[in-house]
Motif scaffolding. Structure first.
Motif, PDB file in Angstrom:
ATOM      1  N   GLN A   1       0.838  -1.202   0.000  1.00 13.93           N
ATOM      2  CA  GLN A   1       0.000   0.000   0.000  1.00 13.93           C
ATOM      3  C   GLN A   1       0.870   1.249   0.000  1.00 13.93           C
ATOM      4  N   HIS A   2       1.849   1.273   0.891  1.00 17.90           N
ATOM      5  CA  HIS A   2       2.727   2.440   1.011  1.00 17.90           C
ATOM      6  C   HIS A   2       3.568   2.622  -0.251  1.00 17.90           C
ATOM      7  N   ARG A   3       4.032   1.520  -0.820  1.00 19.41           N
ATOM      8  CA  ARG A   3       4.811   1.618  -2.068  1.00 19.41           C
ATOM      9  C   ARG A   3       3.981   2.244  -3.175  1.00 19.41           C
ATOM     10  N   GLU A   4       2.739   1.814  -3.312  1.00 16.80           N
ATOM     11  CA  GLU A   4       1.880   2.340  -4.371  1.00 16.80           C
ATOM     12  C   GLU A   4       1.575   3.819  -4.152  1.00 16.80           C
ATOM     13  N   ILE A   5       1.307   4.183  -2.913  1.00 14.82           N
ATOM     14  CA  ILE A   5       1.021   5.593  -2.609  1.00 14.82           C
ATOM     15  C   ILE A   5       2.256   6.441  -2.852  1.00 14.82           C
ATOM     16  N   ASN A   6       3.398   5.993  -2.371  1.00 15.34           N
ATOM     17  CA  ASN A   6       4.640   6.745  -2.596  1.00 15.34           C
ATOM     18  C   ASN A   6       4.944   6.876  -4.085  1.00 15.34           C
ATOM     19  N   ALA A   7       4.688   5.839  -4.853  1.00 18.31           N
ATOM     20  CA  ALA A   7       4.921   5.914  -6.294  1.00 18.31           C
ATOM     21  C   ALA A   7       3.993   6.941  -6.947  1.00 18.31           C
ATOM     22  N   ALA A   8       2.736   6.956  -6.519  1.00 14.70           N
ATOM     23  CA  ALA A   8       1.780   7.930  -7.066  1.00 14.70           C
ATOM     24  C   ALA A   8       2.169   9.363  -6.721  1.00 14.70           C
ATOM     25  N   LEU A   9       2.901   9.525  -5.618  1.00 19.80           N
ATOM     26  CA  LEU A   9       3.279  10.868  -5.159  1.00 19.80           C
ATOM     27  C   LEU A   9       4.758  11.173  -5.387  1.00 19.80           C
ATOM     28  N   LYS A  10       5.408  10.432  -6.238  1.00 21.67           N
ATOM     29  CA  LYS A  10       6.823  10.687  -6.510  1.00 21.67           C
ATOM     30  C   LYS A  10       7.063  12.137  -6.914  1.00 21.67           C
ATOM     31  N   PHE A  11       6.170  12.677  -7.724  1.00 25.08           N
ATOM     32  CA  PHE A  11       6.318  14.064  -8.161  1.00 25.08           C
ATOM     33  C   PHE A  11       6.374  15.019  -6.970  1.00 25.08           C
ATOM     34  N   ALA A  12       5.609  14.732  -5.918  1.00 20.99           N
ATOM     35  CA  ALA A  12       5.571  15.606  -4.746  1.00 20.99           C
ATOM     36  C   ALA A  12       6.899  15.551  -3.994  1.00 20.99           C
ATOM     37  N   PHE A  13       7.475  14.365  -3.881  1.00 20.94           N
ATOM     38  CA  PHE A  13       8.789  14.248  -3.256  1.00 20.94           C
ATOM     39  C   PHE A  13       9.829  14.998  -4.084  1.00 20.94           C
ATOM     40  N   ASP A  14       9.699  14.933  -5.392  1.00 25.68           N
ATOM     41  CA  ASP A  14      10.611  15.671  -6.272  1.00 25.68           C
ATOM     42  C   ASP A  14      10.444  17.185  -6.098  1.00 25.68           C
ATOM     43  N   GLU A  15       9.236  17.619  -5.688  1.00 24.32           N
ATOM     44  CA  GLU A  15       8.947  19.041  -5.509  1.00 24.32           C
ATOM     45  C   GLU A  15       9.231  19.539  -4.089  1.00 24.32           C
ATOM     46  N   GLY A  16       9.712  18.681  -3.206  1.00 23.72           N
ATOM     47  CA  GLY A  16      10.092  19.122  -1.868  1.00 23.72           C
ATOM     48  C   GLY A  16       9.358  18.473  -0.715  1.00 23.72           C
ATOM     49  N   LEU A  17       8.408  17.578  -0.998  1.00 22.57           N
ATOM     50  CA  LEU A  17       7.775  16.830   0.091  1.00 22.57           C
ATOM     51  C   LEU A  17       8.857  16.024   0.789  1.00 22.57           C
ATOM     52  N   HIS A  18       8.943  16.179   2.100  1.00 22.96           N
ATOM     53  CA  HIS A  18      10.006  15.546   2.870  1.00 22.96           C
ATOM     54  C   HIS A  18       9.511  14.305   3.595  1.00 22.96           C
ATOM     55  N   ALA A  19       8.282  14.347   4.098  1.00 17.40           N
ATOM     56  CA  ALA A  19       7.774  13.231   4.889  1.00 17.40           C
ATOM     57  C   ALA A  19       6.272  13.066   4.636  1.00 17.40           C
TER      58      ALA A  19
END
Length: 85
Positions: free
Chosen positions: A61-79
Motif C-alpha cells: 500500500q505504502h509503495r503504491e502511494i509513494n509511487a503515485a506521489l513521486k512528483f511531490a517528493f521531487d517538488e520538496g515533500l520531505h515526509a
C-alpha cells in the motif's frame, strides 16, 4: 502553489478513494527542518480508504502511494505519514 491539491488529485486519480483526508503537518516540524518553516509544504499525513488498496500488505500500500506521489517528493515533500483504512 501548495502541494495539497496536487497530492489530492494524484491520489484520486490513482486510487479512486471513498475517503481521503490530507493534513499539512509542516508547521509541527519547523523546529528541526528549516525548509518546513520556509515553505510550510514538506510534511503531510494522509488518511485514505480505497478498494484499490484493500487486500494488499501495508508495505505494498505504502509503495503504491509513494509511487503515485513521486512528483511531490521531487517538488520538496520531505515526509508522508500514511494511514490506510
Amino acid at each position: 502553489m501548495s502541494l495539497e491539491p496536487l497530492i489530492r488529485a494524484a491520489l484520486e486519480a490513482a486510487f479512486q478513494p471513498t475517503n481521503l483526508d490530507i493534513v499539512n503537518e509542516s508547521n509541527l516540524h519547523a523546529g528541526h527542518n528549516p525548509e518546513a518553516a520556509a515553505t510550510n509544504d514538506t510534511h503531510y499525513r494522509i488518511r485514505i480508504s480505497a478498494d484499490a488498496l484493500s487486500g494488499k500488505s501495508r508495505v505494498n500500500q505504502h509503495r503504491e502511494i509513494n509511487a503515485a506521489l513521486k512528483f511531490a517528493f521531487d517538488e520538496g515533500l520531505h515526509a508522508l505519514a500514511i494511514e490506510v483504512k
